[in-house]
Design a protein around this motif. Sequence first.
Motif, PDB file in Angstrom:
ATOM      1  N   ASP A  63     -21.434  21.068   7.029  1.00  0.00           N
ATOM      2  CA  ASP A  63     -22.169  19.797   7.000  1.00  0.00           C
ATOM      3  C   ASP A  63     -21.878  18.976   8.260  1.00  0.00           C
ATOM      4  N   HIS A  64     -22.546  17.811   8.371  1.00  0.00           N
ATOM      5  CA  HIS A  64     -22.384  16.979   9.565  1.00  0.00           C
ATOM      6  C   HIS A  64     -20.947  16.490   9.720  1.00  0.00           C
ATOM      7  N   SER A  65     -20.288  16.247   8.574  1.00  0.00           N
ATOM      8  CA  SER A  65     -18.925  15.736   8.627  1.00  0.00           C
ATOM      9  C   SER A  65     -18.007  16.761   9.296  1.00  0.00           C
ATOM     10  N   SER A  66     -18.107  18.033   8.878  1.00  0.00           N
ATOM     11  CA  SER A  66     -17.233  19.037   9.506  1.00  0.00           C
ATOM     12  C   SER A  66     -17.633  19.257  10.966  1.00  0.00           C
ATOM     13  N   GLY A  67     -18.917  19.133  11.273  1.00  0.00           N
ATOM     14  CA  GLY A  67     -19.360  19.259  12.660  1.00  0.00           C
ATOM     15  C   GLY A  67     -18.742  18.177  13.531  1.00  0.00           C
ATOM     16  N   MET A  68     -18.753  16.955  13.021  1.00  0.00           N
ATOM     17  CA  MET A  68     -18.220  15.828  13.789  1.00  0.00           C
ATOM     18  C   MET A  68     -16.705  15.962  13.969  1.00  0.00           C
ATOM     19  N   ARG A  69     -16.035  16.448  12.925  1.00  0.00           N
ATOM     20  CA  ARG A  69     -14.571  16.616  13.020  1.00  0.00           C
ATOM     21  C   ARG A  69     -14.212  17.691  14.053  1.00  0.00           C
ATOM     22  N   LEU A  70     -15.051  18.699  14.152  1.00  0.00           N
ATOM     23  CA  LEU A  70     -14.846  19.748  15.157  1.00  0.00           C
ATOM     24  C   LEU A  70     -15.019  19.168  16.569  1.00  0.00           C
ATOM     25  N   VAL A  71     -16.008  18.293  16.713  1.00  0.00           N
ATOM     26  CA  VAL A  71     -16.226  17.622  18.004  1.00  0.00           C
ATOM     27  C   VAL A  71     -14.979  16.821  18.381  1.00  0.00           C
ATOM     28  N   ILE A  72     -14.464  16.055  17.413  1.00  0.00           N
ATOM     29  CA  ILE A  72     -13.300  15.194  17.682  1.00  0.00           C
ATOM     30  C   ILE A  72     -12.082  16.055  18.049  1.00  0.00           C
ATOM     31  N   ALA A  73     -11.925  17.193  17.331  1.00  0.00           N
ATOM     32  CA  ALA A  73     -10.791  18.080  17.642  1.00  0.00           C
ATOM     33  C   ALA A  73     -10.876  18.539  19.095  1.00  0.00           C
ATOM     34  N   GLY A  74     -12.085  18.859  19.562  1.00  0.00           N
ATOM     35  CA  GLY A  74     -12.273  19.282  20.957  1.00  0.00           C
ATOM     36  C   GLY A  74     -11.969  18.153  21.922  1.00  0.00           C
ATOM     37  N   LEU A  75     -12.466  16.968  21.612  1.00  0.00           N
ATOM     38  CA  LEU A  75     -12.294  15.821  22.524  1.00  0.00           C
ATOM     39  C   LEU A  75     -10.821  15.444  22.702  1.00  0.00           C
ATOM     40  N   THR A  76     -10.024  15.684  21.629  1.00  0.00           N
ATOM     41  CA  THR A  76      -8.615  15.298  21.681  1.00  0.00           C
ATOM     42  C   THR A  76      -7.695  16.499  21.962  1.00  0.00           C
ATOM     43  N   ASP A  77      -8.309  17.646  22.278  1.00  0.00           N
ATOM     44  CA  ASP A  77      -7.523  18.854  22.560  1.00  0.00           C
ATOM     45  C   ASP A  77      -6.555  18.593  23.728  1.00  0.00           C
ATOM     46  N   LYS A  78      -5.313  19.081  23.553  1.00  0.00           N
ATOM     47  CA  LYS A  78      -4.261  18.785  24.555  1.00  0.00           C
ATOM     48  C   LYS A  78      -4.632  19.308  25.947  1.00  0.00           C
ATOM     49  N   ASP A  79      -5.231  20.504  26.010  1.00  0.00           N
ATOM     50  CA  ASP A  79      -5.517  21.105  27.316  1.00  0.00           C
ATOM     51  C   ASP A  79      -6.827  20.619  27.922  1.00  0.00           C
ATOM     52  N   LYS A  80      -7.905  20.740  27.105  1.00  0.00           N
ATOM     53  CA  LYS A  80      -9.225  20.466  27.684  1.00  0.00           C
ATOM     54  C   LYS A  80      -9.709  19.051  27.421  1.00  0.00           C
ATOM     55  N   GLY A  81      -9.188  18.421  26.378  1.00  0.00           N
ATOM     56  CA  GLY A  81      -9.750  17.169  25.860  1.00  0.00           C
ATOM     57  C   GLY A  81      -9.806  16.034  26.882  1.00  0.00           C
ATOM     58  N   VAL A  82     -10.653  15.045  26.591  1.00  0.00           N
ATOM     59  CA  VAL A  82     -10.823  13.934  27.531  1.00  0.00           C
ATOM     60  C   VAL A  82     -10.341  12.609  26.961  1.00  0.00           C
ATOM     61  N   ILE A  83      -9.876  12.621  25.688  1.00  0.00           N
ATOM     62  CA  ILE A  83      -9.258  11.413  25.139  1.00  0.00           C
ATOM     63  C   ILE A  83      -7.955  11.797  24.433  1.00  0.00           C
ATOM     64  N   GLY A  84      -7.006  10.867  24.442  1.00  0.00           N
ATOM     65  CA  GLY A  84      -5.723  11.117  23.787  1.00  0.00           C
ATOM     66  C   GLY A  84      -5.897  11.137  22.277  1.00  0.00           C
ATOM     67  N   ASP A  85      -6.532  10.103  21.748  1.00  0.00           N
ATOM     68  CA  ASP A  85      -6.863  10.076  20.324  1.00  0.00           C
ATOM     69  C   ASP A  85      -8.087   9.195  20.096  1.00  0.00           C
ATOM     70  N   THR A  86      -8.538   9.177  18.849  1.00  0.00           N
ATOM     71  CA  THR A  86      -9.828   8.543  18.552  1.00  0.00           C
ATOM     72  C   THR A  86      -9.836   7.037  18.847  1.00  0.00           C
ATOM     73  N   SER A  87      -8.636   6.422  18.927  1.00  0.00           N
ATOM     74  CA  SER A  87      -8.606   4.971  19.173  1.00  0.00           C
ATOM     75  C   SER A  87      -9.137   4.619  20.569  1.00  0.00           C
ATOM     76  N   GLU A  88      -9.267   5.623  21.438  1.00  0.00           N
ATOM     77  CA  GLU A  88      -9.809   5.353  22.784  1.00  0.00           C
ATOM     78  C   GLU A  88     -11.319   5.123  22.768  1.00  0.00           C
ATOM     79  N   ILE A  89     -11.972   5.539  21.676  1.00  0.00           N
ATOM     80  CA  ILE A  89     -13.428   5.307  21.575  1.00  0.00           C
ATOM     81  C   ILE A  89     -13.636   3.870  21.091  1.00  0.00           C
ATOM     82  N   LEU A  90     -14.216   3.036  21.950  1.00  0.00           N
ATOM     83  CA  LEU A  90     -14.324   1.615  21.610  1.00  0.00           C
ATOM     84  C   LEU A  90     -15.642   1.236  20.943  1.00  0.00           C
TER      85      LEU A  90
END
Length: 402
Positions: A63-90
């Motif tokens: 579902d969309h919820s698991s899709g979005m969580r997968l996106v967030i996991a990628g964005l916060t990934d230690k190696d490739k990610g571009v944000i430290g954690d979700t609090s950086e999204i304003l």
Amino acid sequence: MKFLIINSGSSSIKYQVIEMETETVLAVGLVERIGEEVGRLKSTFFPGTKAEAESVIEQPIPDHSSGMRLVIAGLTDKDKGVIGDTSEILAIGHRVVHGGEDFHSSTMITKEVMDAIQRNIPLAPLHNSANLDGIRVAMEIFPKVPQVAVFDTAFHQTMPPHAFMYALPYSLYEKDRVRRYGFHGTSHRFVAGECAFLLNKPLAECNLITIHLGNGCSMTAIENGRSVDTSLGMTPLEGLVMGTRSGDLDPAVHLFLQQNKGWDLETIDALLNKESGLKGLCGLNDMRDIHKAIESGDARAALALDVQTYRNRKYIGAYMAVLGRIDGIVFTAGIGENDAIVRAKSLKGLEAFGVRLDSAKNSQRCLGARCISSQDSTVQVFVIPTNEELAIAREVAGVVRG
Ligand code: ADP
């Protein structure tokens, strides 16, 4: 200041993370095949000093919820990610297709706003309910982050009644809200703003014709910075000839097809939306393929190009009559930005109205915004790349700042 921009479809989520101070894209991706046996998330990260990284994940995405969580996991990934954690999204911006008459501008999402988007589902059944899914999931994952809805229709809410009314019994407007709404508003507004900048004039003083030619196509007449007419209608089917959509046709064609072919309305609707336009005329819906086919002597492909560009020219003429004075004509989106032949054919014969292309400038391949008219053209013609995500992000910034 990082914003997350979401465009949620019925089985997909497109996203971008944008650093707003510099308007830099940090990540872009697409979740596809949500609800199918195997889903897919493709992301590209642009993590500043680190090398650009691509990631593809294939697994069930129920579902969309698991899709979005997968996106967030990628964005916060230690190696490739571009944000430290979700609090950086304003802030989060959501593309919403149909705002009906409820929304004249982008707006902070509240319970009332969600109810209004829900009320407009009959006007865009597939799109609005998918957009709402995206909003609900983002609210669940980011409960404290401001979320903004940016409507495809909002820019066109300035159309006067003589432009938005269909000549149908008035009760169909009053009771059922049958009228022209127009779409691609975020794109038309964005390129209009960029054009005003190039003209060195406030947008509120510019009269423009903006022409969005992608898979979907639309044209807008802009008077003093405001949309006063547009070619897409109550749904995104009216107007110009599109990749697979017919654009204008006699409404009695429906009845003819029903009576003579025995087709039901769903079949006819699918035919007009998915099997018509350029594809219907010549079997191809990508303009690059159409040019190749023309080069190898395909007469139907040549016809498809003629039908599309003739319709463009007819609408440009109509909007010149609507506006009277014109400062600029703007071409944008996949075809509009890249196809010199379509631009030249769409403007053919308009020299008498002061529109003169510089054929060398028109043919030049270049990625940025540019003027392609000649010195003696009284109307300047521009190619301006559209950027829907950035346009949405700027809208979000405007709403968040109040
Ligand atoms: P969408 O409406 O899906 O956002 P785009 O604005 O990306 O689509 O436009 C996609 C269309 O643009 C393609 O189907 C193709 O017809 C056309 N297109 C893309 N690149 C070129 C090109 N270099 N020359 C001509 N047409 C192009």
